[in-house]
Design a protein around this motif. Sequence first.
Motif, mmCIF file in Angstrom:
data_model
loop_
_atom_site.group_PDB
_atom_site.id
_atom_site.type_symbol
_atom_site.label_atom_id
_atom_site.label_comp_id
_atom_site.label_asym_id
_atom_site.label_seq_id
_atom_site.Cartn_x
_atom_site.Cartn_y
_atom_site.Cartn_z
ATOM 1 N N GLU A 6 -65.173 -41.609 -7.685
ATOM 2 C CA GLU A 6 -65.897 -42.680 -6.988
ATOM 3 C C GLU A 6 -65.222 -42.922 -5.646
ATOM 4 O OE1 GLU A 6 -66.667 -47.516 -7.324
ATOM 5 O OE2 GLU A 6 -66.046 -46.375 -9.108
ATOM 6 N N LEU A 7 -65.998 -42.865 -4.584
ATOM 7 C CA LEU A 7 -65.464 -43.091 -3.244
ATOM 8 C C LEU A 7 -65.318 -44.587 -2.998
ATOM 9 C CD1 LEU A 7 -64.698 -41.646 -0.543
ATOM 10 C CD2 LEU A 7 -67.058 -42.130 0.195
ATOM 11 N N LEU A 8 -64.130 -45.001 -2.571
ATOM 12 C CA LEU A 8 -63.874 -46.402 -2.247
ATOM 13 C C LEU A 8 -63.955 -46.670 -0.752
ATOM 14 C CD1 LEU A 8 -60.794 -47.169 -4.553
ATOM 15 C CD2 LEU A 8 -63.192 -47.735 -4.986
ATOM 16 N N ALA A 9 -63.443 -45.736 0.028
ATOM 17 C CA ALA A 9 -63.424 -45.848 1.487
ATOM 18 C C ALA A 9 -63.202 -44.454 2.035
ATOM 19 C CB ALA A 9 -62.327 -46.808 1.946
ATOM 20 N N ASP A 10 -63.267 -44.308 3.354
ATOM 21 C CA ASP A 10 -63.039 -42.994 3.958
ATOM 22 C C ASP A 10 -61.690 -42.438 3.515
ATOM 23 O OD1 ASP A 10 -65.434 -43.119 5.258
ATOM 24 O OD2 ASP A 10 -64.591 -43.757 7.184
ATOM 25 N N GLY A 11 -61.719 -41.261 2.881
ATOM 26 C CA GLY A 11 -60.487 -40.609 2.472
ATOM 27 C C GLY A 11 -59.817 -41.182 1.258
ATOM 28 N N LEU A 12 -60.467 -42.153 0.585
ATOM 29 C CA LEU A 12 -59.838 -42.842 -0.540
ATOM 30 C C LEU A 12 -60.853 -43.015 -1.666
ATOM 31 C CD1 LEU A 12 -57.155 -44.382 -1.325
ATOM 32 C CD2 LEU A 12 -58.348 -46.468 -0.605
ATOM 33 N N GLY A 15 -60.697 -41.589 -9.717
ATOM 34 C CA GLY A 15 -61.316 -40.665 -10.652
ATOM 35 C C GLY A 15 -60.794 -39.247 -10.501
ATOM 36 N N ARG A 16 -61.568 -38.296 -10.997
ATOM 37 C CA ARG A 16 -61.172 -36.897 -10.971
ATOM 38 C C ARG A 16 -61.239 -36.365 -9.546
ATOM 39 N NH1 ARG A 16 -64.951 -35.242 -13.838
ATOM 40 N NH2 ARG A 16 -63.968 -35.632 -15.848
ATOM 41 N N PRO A 17 -60.124 -35.823 -8.999
ATOM 42 C CA PRO A 17 -60.132 -35.378 -7.595
ATOM 43 C C PRO A 17 -61.081 -34.206 -7.388
ATOM 44 C CG PRO A 17 -57.884 -35.561 -8.448
ATOM 45 C CD PRO A 17 -58.797 -35.668 -9.622
ATOM 46 N N PRO A 18 -61.997 -34.310 -6.441
ATOM 47 C CA PRO A 18 -62.831 -33.156 -6.086
ATOM 48 C C PRO A 18 -62.025 -32.173 -5.243
ATOM 49 C CG PRO A 18 -63.365 -35.023 -4.691
ATOM 50 C CD PRO A 18 -62.343 -35.514 -5.678
ATOM 51 N N PRO A 19 -62.557 -30.985 -4.969
ATOM 52 C CA PRO A 19 -61.841 -30.026 -4.121
ATOM 53 C C PRO A 19 -61.453 -30.648 -2.778
ATOM 54 C CG PRO A 19 -63.721 -28.972 -5.156
ATOM 55 C CD PRO A 19 -63.840 -30.438 -5.470
#
Length: 291
Positions: A6-12, A15-19
């Motif tokens: 889940e994206l919280l903010a730009d670059g942050l 959850g499970r890290p995407p590539p």
Amino acid sequence: MSTEFELLADGLGIGRPPPGWVAIVDMPVLILVGVTGVGKSTTVDALRARWGEISLLPNRRKIADLLVIPTVQGWDGDPPTAVTDRRRRFDYTGRYRQRHSGGLAHAFSRLVLQRQTAGPDRGALTVFDGLRGADEVTFAAQSLPLARFAVLNAPDVVRVERLLQRQDAFDQVSANAGGQRAGSSDGTPHATRHSAADSGVGFRWEEVAEGGELFTDEEQAHLAALVTRGEVDGAELAAKIAIVAAERRNYDPHAAVEILRAAAPDRTVVVDTTAHSPVEVAAKLERIAAN
């Protein structure tokens, strides 16, 4: 990490890290530990001057805004709403800690960052400002095996003075949030009604409902004299005392030190920022971060 990203903010995100992303638990991060006014921001500036390349992560205030407070508001069925009052924020973070024993450290451990946000692989120092109290550092020491911890301390009277000097708009509490005795008909707490212009009155410690016990008689006289001399307003002084008292109620800095010394002795440094210059403090942190 099992939860969906889940994206919280730009670059942050969480959850499970995407590539192209990395979990904070897999990063060597320097975590500053200390309550408001111990000198964390000054230390970061001095550390940047010594180290050079620093990646400063979103601080605890930002993580509380992005993750902790909205989570608790969701439990109540309330929409995400900005919270600026310090006592209300303590209430939200305290409730989060009741369900997740690590408190803000639990939220921090869930973070994932884009690799460029985490900084270059060579030479960069990743810094988080920061954690507080026994529950948070216990969780972090166990859950963040690559982390280093820098505990910054300062006496409460110094912390109050630093809060008065920095004039941060975030350092506020509502007049009727519970830290003062009942006020006047206009809602102003009695302990804060008298300004330096009130000749012969000054700051009345006996009407401060919380926080006075943190200071010696000499320290109380020193702080009250700031009002008498007209250097600060009584209401402003009372608000800063309330912040220090609320943090003492929610976080035990002495317990945090003992826990880290026991759980992560080779990854921890403890520094009194009143006994060392910012350059000296930064040098001590540089050594622990480089280990």
